[in-house]
Motif scaffolding. Structure first.
Motif, PDB file in Angstrom:
ATOM      1  N   SER A  55       0.823  -1.207   0.000  1.00 52.92           N
ATOM      2  CA  SER A  55       0.000   0.000   0.000  1.00 52.92           C
ATOM      3  C   SER A  55       0.854   1.252   0.000  1.00 52.92           C
ATOM      4  O   SER A  55       2.017   1.240   0.410  1.00 52.92           O
ATOM      5  N   THR A  56       0.262   2.309  -0.505  1.00 58.06           N
ATOM      6  CA  THR A  56       0.771   3.660  -0.313  1.00 58.06           C
ATOM      7  C   THR A  56      -0.366   4.454   0.319  1.00 58.06           C
ATOM      8  O   THR A  56      -1.404   3.882   0.689  1.00 58.06           O
ATOM      9  N   ASP A  57      -0.219   5.756   0.405  1.00 62.12           N
ATOM     10  CA  ASP A  57      -1.300   6.562   0.969  1.00 62.12           C
ATOM     11  C   ASP A  57      -2.530   6.578   0.063  1.00 62.12           C
ATOM     12  O   ASP A  57      -3.642   6.843   0.523  1.00 62.12           O
ATOM     13  N   GLN A  58      -2.335   6.303  -1.233  1.00 59.70           N
ATOM     14  CA  GLN A  58      -3.447   6.345  -2.182  1.00 59.70           C
ATOM     15  C   GLN A  58      -3.762   4.989  -2.820  1.00 59.70           C
ATOM     16  O   GLN A  58      -4.809   4.831  -3.435  1.00 59.70           O
ATOM     17  N   ASP A  59      -2.861   4.031  -2.694  1.00 53.21           N
ATOM     18  CA  ASP A  59      -2.988   2.787  -3.450  1.00 53.21           C
ATOM     19  C   ASP A  59      -3.044   1.569  -2.548  1.00 53.21           C
ATOM     20  O   ASP A  59      -2.406   1.527  -1.497  1.00 53.21           O
ATOM     21  N   LEU A  60      -3.781   0.565  -3.009  1.00 49.37           N
ATOM     22  CA  LEU A  60      -3.826  -0.732  -2.340  1.00 49.37           C
ATOM     23  C   LEU A  60      -3.592  -1.806  -3.401  1.00 49.37           C
ATOM     24  O   LEU A  60      -4.347  -1.902  -4.378  1.00 49.37           O
ATOM     25  N   TYR A  61      -2.536  -2.606  -3.210  1.00 46.85           N
ATOM     26  CA  TYR A  61      -2.177  -3.665  -4.144  1.00 46.85           C
ATOM     27  C   TYR A  61      -2.538  -5.013  -3.517  1.00 46.85           C
ATOM     28  O   TYR A  61      -2.033  -5.360  -2.445  1.00 46.85           O
ATOM     29  N   LEU A  62      -3.385  -5.758  -4.200  1.00 46.89           N
ATOM     30  CA  LEU A  62      -3.867  -7.043  -3.696  1.00 46.89           C
ATOM     31  C   LEU A  62      -3.057  -8.178  -4.309  1.00 46.89           C
ATOM     32  O   LEU A  62      -2.888  -8.246  -5.527  1.00 46.89           O
ATOM     33  N   LEU A  63      -2.537  -9.042  -3.451  1.00 44.08           N
ATOM     34  CA  LEU A  63      -1.760 -10.223  -3.860  1.00 44.08           C
ATOM     35  C   LEU A  63      -0.657  -9.855  -4.847  1.00 44.08           C
ATOM     36  O   LEU A  63      -0.497 -10.494  -5.892  1.00 44.08           O
ATOM     37  N   PRO A  64       0.156  -8.836  -4.538  1.00 41.24           N
ATOM     38  CA  PRO A  64       1.159  -8.370  -5.510  1.00 41.24           C
ATOM     39  C   PRO A  64       2.296  -9.352  -5.741  1.00 41.24           C
ATOM     40  O   PRO A  64       2.955  -9.291  -6.775  1.00 41.24           O
ATOM     41  N   ALA A  65       2.559 -10.238  -4.779  1.00 40.01           N
ATOM     42  CA  ALA A  65       3.663 -11.186  -4.940  1.00 40.01           C
ATOM     43  C   ALA A  65       3.252 -12.566  -4.439  1.00 40.01           C
ATOM     44  O   ALA A  65       4.023 -13.255  -3.769  1.00 40.01           O
TER      45      ALA A  65
END
Length: 841
Positions: free
Chosen positions: A747-757
């Motif tokens: 995550s960042t302050d604006q982004d959410l990455y699901l199952l990135p790795a």
């Protein structure tokens, strides 16, 4: 003390029932059930032959290691404030002249001479963490007589349990360390009345005296050495250190039970149905700025008061309070991984088929670690993930000291590396899982410690470097040592330790969105840290500011004259950390409404003058400001990749060319290294979305270390799942769950990455519940056949706009606080639910 087993014990909060209901449906959809004992118990098939076979317990302040012996038993004890020494002087009035000389040598390109001259900047070594002592029990049962032996650490309840049988009598021992009541508790019982017989006494490697008080209490009083290494004989100097006291209270039941004294320091129990041991301990430590000789604390009075406050509580009441406290933290997160749709496929059937009775069915965790290279059992990964969370809860709680190099568990007067917190990776890694694994309260001791470090560090900055603000270096201790270590500057001189640890303040805000914490705690400490960094930066080559002298932690280079050196200017890690701190301070000022101040404008200007991250001729990230030859390309530290992880200035989206160079750097470095190095590389590979390599590193780490031949290993686990450098160092126990969390959510302050790795071919099916992301989001995910199935998440603090990312798809959503969002694999919202006040956070 009453030993009723019929009392009600509340074991699940309403919020956990709600979460369980959500996930029973979600996990059923992907063919999974709830976690089983293989992911929640560390199992032993025999008593501990070595300390690293013993079972750890802790309440943040008190640590215990349960050996589980039958004829004799040892419960080894620690108290988080027992250290050698007294408050120190962490300044060096000769340092400015040495600093000027070193800078001149660096400017002239004489890095070898600069490395030699920088020895004059070194300080004194840290003080040493000490063991409290042992509860020794002698049962008189012969080792050959027992059968059906079993011992475990139950991570669901934070208990250590021992069971065995002698002839027709089944014996049970239960142990836990209570945070609410600040005691270590043990209950011994049997299925046949009048079967409990033992002798008990307290002992310590430190200077001490022990005695019996009344009919059922043992008291041990002693002191740590006032010097770094304890003198061989008791002297007045020996007695000038931190004083301590341990009080052991025995409560017993049974119609014919007896308790009596043997001499003046042992108690003997005969014919009891059950016995409960309560151990309280205290010290005279009054903070890092108070000499032990000036302390007004009476450890014995404090420990006795603790015992007296619970004397009328039953064992069940103590256990219920302990369980409620522990599970309020541990149960926030759950992880389940599977090779396929049904859990049976994860079971080692061959092992189970060999199990024909109670003894043979005990498959120890050590055996599971040994077999992992073949079966790659996902439930063992779950266990290691859960174990790291268990250890963090057990060794770092509000009001305690920070988790040191061994957490709180140590048996030696002279432990490896003094068991001192090291600020060039190890202390930081201890707290990596606290935010993504939703244990932010466990970070509170770190923030208290940073505040103390800033007090001493301001003196070091002013005297040593004639700078404002505060500084800390490579190693510290309970006295908040802020000066350089003693010895070679390759490790001893590194004034970025305080700056790195300051980034944890900003990250805490990013995960919690706690503006009061930012304003009152984080920003003042970060601002003064940035003030030092502004003064430490000097006008350098070309238009850039530089740090001089500078090292890359514990790593040397070949200077142009062909000689080995360690001191130059503007190492990549220096600049990456400074960028991270400066950006955090600027962002904090914007949030707090004072971004127009002259100080903030100076930081903004300095940010634009920092050198960029450079790429070397071989396509890797340059570790130093010049492309020096590296004499150890497989060095354990990966300091030059700080900007990728745990920093945020190298990202796939914004700096793809630097990510490629970082990947090249990791390839060049190789996968070998101690436990903490391996887990750091795991997290780095996860940030690069290299799921297969992250998994490969984890698999490499999961080997069983033989404590009799530990020097033959690099990394690995002991049978109690402590991680090995070797020897034991706890950081990788925390680095592993942090890296696994990074594989599942970023995550960042604006982004959410699901199952990135996500390693799709290794964990094609699974779920995770309760991970935390930046912006105060709680994230739940389930997946099957290697693809996202559903995700549930919510935000409690404030409305926000987020970009959700999954396998190249991006969805912009507006999130309203107080609502739970349920999305499918296409990131389409299926339903929203109201967020109850009791929802687990």
């Amino acid at each position: 003390m009453d030993a009723d087993d019929g009392e009600w014990v509340w074991v699940r909060r309403p919020a956990e029932q709600e979460a369980a209901a959500w996930w029973s449906a979600a996990t059923a959809a992907v063919g999974l059930e709830n976690e089983d004992d293989r992911a929640l118990k560390v199992v032993f098939a025999a008593p501990a032959p070595h300390w690293t076979d013993a079972a750890p317990l802790g309440n943040g302040r008190l640590g215990a290691m349960v050996w589980g012996g039958v004829a004799t038993e040892t419960i080894q004890l620690n108290h988080d404030t027992l250290w050698t020494g007294v408050p120190g002087n962490y300044s060096n009035p000769n340092a400015p002249a040495v600093l000027s000389n070193v800078r001149t040598l660096v400017d002239n390109g004489d890095y070898t001479a600069a490395s030699t001259a920088a020895l004059g900047l070194s300080g004194l070594p840290s003080d040493v963490y000490q063991p409290l002592g042992d509860i020794n029990l002698e049962f008189g049962d012969t080792d050959t007589a027992y059968t059906a032996y079993y011992r475990d650490i139950d991570l669901k309840s934070a208990t250590v349990n021992v069971k065995y049988a002698i002839e027709d009598v089944e014996f049970t021992r239960e142990h836990f360390a209570s945070n609410p009541h600040q005691v270590v508790v043990a209950k011994f019982s049997a299925n046949k009345a009048g079967s409990i017989f033992f002798t008990v006494y307290l002992d310590s490697k430190l200077h001490h005296l022990s005695r019996i008080s009344g009919t059922n209490v043992l008291i041990m009083e002693g002191s740590c050495s006032g010097k770094r290494i304890a003198p061989k004989e008791c002297t007045s100097e020996n007695l000038s250190g931190i004083k301590f006291s341990a009080v052991l209270d025995l409560q017993l039941g049974g119609d014919s039970c007896k308790i009596g004294a043997i001499g003046d320091r042992k108690l003997k129990i005969e014919g009891a149905d059950w016995v409960v041991l309560l151990l309280a301990a205290a010290s005279s430590f009054e903070g890092p700025f108070t000499k032990p000789s000036d302390s007004r604390k009476d450890p014995t009075s404090t420990a006795l008061s603790t015992i007296n406050s619970i004397r009328n509580m039953s064992y069940s009441q103590l256990y219920a309070s302990h369980l409620d406290d522990y599970q309020s933290l541990f149960n926030r997160v759950a992880l389940q991984l599977s090779k396929g749709h049904i859990r049976d496929s994860d079971v080692n059937k061959e092992q189970l088929e060999r199990s024909s009775n109670l003894v043979s069915s005990v498959i120890s965790t050590a055996e599971r670690v040994k077999s992992f290279k073949n079966d790659e059992d996902p439930s063992l990964v779950q266990l290691l993930f859960n174990y790291g969370r268990y250890l963090l809860i057990s060794c770092s709680r509000s009001g305690t000291q920070i988790a040191n190099l061994q957490g709180i568990w140590n048996k030696d007067l002279e432990p490896a590396w003094d068991s001192a917190p090291h600020l060039n990776i190890n202390l930081q890694m201890n707290y990596w899982p606290s935010l993504p694994c939703n244990l932010s309260e466990c970070q509170e001791p770190l923030f208290d410690f940073i505040a103390s470090l800033a007090v001493n560090g301001s003196k070091t900055a002013k005297v040593n470097y004639q700078a404002d603000g505060w500084v800390a270096h490579q190693v510290t201790d309970i006295w908040a040592k802020s000066s350089p270590d003693r010895g070679d500057p390759v490790w001893a001189f590194w004034p970025m330790g305080g700056a790195w640890i300051c980034t944890h303040l900003w990250e805490h805000y990013r995960f919690s969105m706690d503006k009061v914490f930012l304003q009152q705690t984080a920003f003042p400490l970060m601002k003064e840290c940035a003030s030092f960094l502004l003064d430490w930066l000097i006008k350098g080559r070309g238009r850039y500011l530089e740090t001089n002298p500078s090292t890359s932690p514990e790593h040397s280079f070949i200077a142009p004259d062909g000689k080995t050196a360690s001191v130059s200017y503007s190492s990549t890690m220096d600049i990456a950390i400074i960028k991270e701190v400066f950006l955090a301070v600027v962002s904090s000022a914007e949030i707090l409404g004072n971004s127009d101040s002259e100080f903030i404008q100076q930081i903004v200007k300095s940010l634009s003058q920092l050198p960029p991250t450079r790429i070397a001729r071989d396509g890797t990230i340059m570790e130093w400001a010049q492309d020096f030859e590296d004499p150890d390309v497989h060095h354990r530290h990966v300091s030059h990749l700080f900007g990728l992880f745990p920093g945020h200035t190298i990202t796939i989206e914004q700096t793809p060319e630097l990510c490629k160079a970082a990947s090249n750097s990791l390839y060049k470095r190789g996968d070998a290294g101690p436990g903490w190095s391996t887990t750091w590389k795991m997290a780095l590979q996860a940030r690069l979305r290299n799921s297969e390599h992250a998994y490969k590193l984890m698999k490499q780490l999961i080997v069983l270390v033989d404590p009799d031949h530990e020097a033959d290993y690099e990394g690995g686990f002991y049978s109690n799942l402590f991680t090995a450098h070797p020897p034991f160092q706890i950081d990788a126990n925390f680095g592993l769950p942090a890296a696994i969390a990074e594989m599942l959510v970023q995550s960042t302050d604006q982004d959410l990455y699901l199952l990135p790795a996500l390693p799709q071919n290794k964990w094609p099916t699974g779920y995770v519940r309760g991970l935390k992301a930046r912006g105060g989001m709680i994230v739940n995910i389930c997946w099957k056949e290697g693809e996202l199935h559903e995700t549930w998440f919510w935000i409690k603090n404030q409305n926000s706009i987020r970009q959700l990312h999954y396998e190249g798809r991006v969805m912009t959503v507006t999130l309203y606080r107080g609502k739970i969002y349920r999305l499918n694999k296409h990131l389409k919202c299926l339903k929203t639910y109201p967020l109850g006040e009791e929802t687990i956070m």
